[in-house]
Motif scaffolding. Structure first.
Motif, PDB file in Angstrom:
ATOM      1  N   THR A  66       0.937  -1.286   0.043  1.00 23.03           N
ATOM      2  CA  THR A  66      -0.037  -0.003  -0.011  1.00 23.03           C
ATOM      3  C   THR A  66       1.040   1.095   0.041  1.00 23.03           C
ATOM      4  O   THR A  66       1.567   1.542   0.978  1.00 23.03           O
ATOM      5  N   LYS A  67       0.804   2.054  -1.109  1.00 26.64           N
ATOM      6  CA  LYS A  67       1.450   3.107  -1.182  1.00 26.64           C
ATOM      7  C   LYS A  67       1.181   4.288  -0.072  1.00 26.64           C
ATOM      8  O   LYS A  67       2.063   4.661   0.669  1.00 26.64           O
ATOM      9  N   VAL A  68      -0.151   4.681  -0.105  1.00 26.29           N
ATOM     10  CA  VAL A  68      -0.679   5.619   0.919  1.00 26.29           C
ATOM     11  C   VAL A  68      -2.125   5.018   1.251  1.00 26.29           C
ATOM     12  O   VAL A  68      -2.917   4.653   0.559  1.00 26.29           O
TER      13      VAL A  68
ATOM     14  N   THR B 128      -3.891  -6.432  -8.147  1.00 25.61           N
ATOM     15  CA  THR B 128      -4.632  -4.947  -8.218  1.00 25.61           C
ATOM     16  C   THR B 128      -6.048  -5.303  -8.098  1.00 25.61           C
ATOM     17  O   THR B 128      -6.533  -6.307  -8.345  1.00 25.61           O
TER      18      THR B 128
ATOM     19  N   LYS C  43      -9.867   4.033  -4.663  1.00 26.54           N
ATOM     20  CA  LYS C  43      -8.477   4.376  -4.461  1.00 26.54           C
ATOM     21  C   LYS C  43      -7.378   3.111  -4.882  1.00 26.54           C
ATOM     22  O   LYS C  43      -6.349   3.001  -4.300  1.00 26.54           O
TER      23      LYS C  43
ATOM     24  N   ASP D  42      -5.454   2.474  -7.270  1.00 24.95           N
ATOM     25  CA  ASP D  42      -4.284   2.669  -7.805  1.00 24.95           C
ATOM     26  C   ASP D  42      -3.105   3.065  -6.669  1.00 24.95           C
ATOM     27  O   ASP D  42      -1.922   3.395  -6.844  1.00 24.95           O
ATOM     28  N   ASP D  43      -3.585   3.098  -5.364  1.00 24.73           N
ATOM     29  CA  ASP D  43      -2.770   3.194  -4.325  1.00 24.73           C
ATOM     30  C   ASP D  43      -2.145   1.914  -3.613  1.00 24.73           C
ATOM     31  O   ASP D  43      -1.666   1.975  -2.458  1.00 24.73           O
TER      32      ASP D  43
ATOM     33  N   CYS E 208       2.374  -0.291  -7.412  1.00 24.11           N
ATOM     34  CA  CYS E 208       3.534   0.126  -6.472  1.00 24.11           C
ATOM     35  C   CYS E 208       4.736  -0.891  -6.533  1.00 24.11           C
ATOM     36  O   CYS E 208       5.351  -1.506  -5.775  1.00 24.11           O
TER      37      CYS E 208
END
Length: 432
Positions: free
Chosen positions: A54-56, A84, A114, A116-117, A123
């Protein structure tokens, strides 16, 4: 009763049912076993982190922060990643605080819209960092769609329609990791632990077919269920750990701790602060947190430790034979059955591949053997080679010395005379 209370009750009852009933079936000898924990007296444990990378999450870094904390304490994590969830639409946003929090029909990570996070596809820098830090990656499927229908809690969720579709979803992430990073995954955890794929096939069949082991867990790191506020959720991650180790400092030896690499049902990420507090407690008790594969490679069994006099013998058979039950137990002093012996002697191709292919083709019986039975492939292999004990299908029949009359090519039969025909004695008499 609140929805959260219902969820807790349901999961508690389900956990107890699994413990006593083995998910409704008696554990059987299989090439795939569910590894919840292993037996060791050393203060070693593992942590798994689901649903990332998880990016953010809520605008703040997550997986990178978890890795920072792990490395601060000299710990290694097992990241059970997805590909994804961005293709899991059309869908409707669910109610926060319920199991549908991230979507009514599908899961979306880290949250609805969300997508793409999170996930390996979005990622790559996090995947690279996980691997660079010598952490482990396991397969939580590409799209995190349920393998089969799940009643009650996820009754409105879409699920994959066949064994082939479930296999495709696991293999897509496996191939992605091999192609992009040269990394071979060896373990997987099904989305929401849904095991039943079709009437006759389960995740155990799928993982055996793909050469995987089933990644389980034995201790809930918590944080994924919503409480009144963030501080309570962080405390819920730490208090149980302190309690069990206060009662018995060796309680977590060989255990696998479940964690969430993402938001919980309240769209909070208490793991950001809870993880460091957990690791501090473990460090105080002199625990070392290692990758699941490292733990399992050193101590493969749930019920047999390295203090057993035959530990090396059993461990030496693992790569080339199915000797463990689906619950990762060896049960060395239990009598062995004809079905278990067939599963031990038959190659993976006969035990797993041929049986699954026949089920998918709609075959009901072969040589009067019901194909759906877990030992059908192995039994057919033995029967076709003319071993007398396998003329008629009696998989639960306990072995006698007479059954070994034409199995001298496999066993030192003299070692089985005048001893109980337990799994221990039979495995020790095997000619490698």
């Amino acid at each position: 009763m609140s929805k959260v209370t219902v969820i807790r009750l349901y999961k508690s009852l389900k956990s107890r049912a699994k413990c006593f009933l083995g998910e409704g079936v008696v554990p059987y000898v299989c090439w795939c076993r569910r590894i919840n924990r292993v037996k060791t007296t050393q203060r070693l444990c593992a942590m798994t982190f689901d649903d990332g990378p998880t990016k953010v999450a809520n605008g703040a870094p997550l997986t990178s922060k978890l890795i920072d904390v792990l490395e601060k304490y000299g710990a290694h994590g097992t990241f059970d990643i997805i590909g994804t969830t961005k293709n899991n639409y059309p869908d409707t946003e669910g109610e926060i605080g319920t199991p549908a929090w991230s979507g009514v029909s599908y899961d979306h990570y880290p949250s609805f819209k969300k997508d793409d996070d999170a996930g390996a596809l979005a990622c790559p820098e996090l995947v690279e960092r996980i691997l660079a830090g010598k952490h482990e990656i396991t397969n939580h499927t590409w799209s995190h769609i349920l393998f089969g229908k799940k009643s009650i809690i996820y009754s409105k969720r879409h699920h994959l329609s066949s064994f082939e579709k479930a296999s495709e979803d696991v293999k897509k992430l496996h191939d992605f990791m091999q192609d992009q990073y040269g990394y071979t995954i060896s373990m997987s955890r099904p989305p929401h632990y849904v095991d039943r794929i079709t009437k006759n096939l389960t995740s155990y069949d799928l993982y055996a077919y793909l050469g995987y082991q089933y990644l389980g867990a034995s201790f809930d790191g918590a944080g994924w269920l919503p409480l009144a506020n963030y501080d309570e959720e962080v405390n819920a991650m730490v208090a149980p750990l302190k309690r069990v180790l206060g009662n018995n400092p060796d309680e977590l030896c060989g255990q696998i701790i479940f964690q969430k690499d993402g938001l919980n049902m309240a769209l909070r990420a208490p793991v950001v602060d809870g993880l460091e507090k957990q690791l501090a407690v473990l460090q105080e008790k002199q625990y070392k947190v290692i990758n699941v594969s490292e733990l399992v490679n050193a101590f493969p069994f749930t019920d047999v430790g390295d203090d057993d006099p035959d530990f090396a013998v059993f461990k030496g058979l693992l790569d080339d034979h199915a000797i463990l039950y689906t619950d990762n137990t060896l049960r060395p002093d239990k009598p062995m059955t004809l079905g278990e012996l067939a599963a031990f002697l038959a190659p993976r191709e006969a035990t797993v591949d041929k049986r699954i292919e026949q089920i998918l083709q709609g075959v009901k019986k072969t040589n009067k053997i019901p194909v759906a039975h877990v030992y059908s492939g192995a039994w057919l292999f033995m029967k076709e080679r003319g071993y007398r004990a396998y003329a008629r299908f009696h998989p639960n029949k306990k072995l006698t010395l007479e059954h070994f009359s034409d199995l001298g090519e496999f066993f030192e039969v003299s070692k089985l005379k005048n001893v109980p025909l337990t799994r221990r004695n039979i495995l020790k008499a095997y000619k490698k």
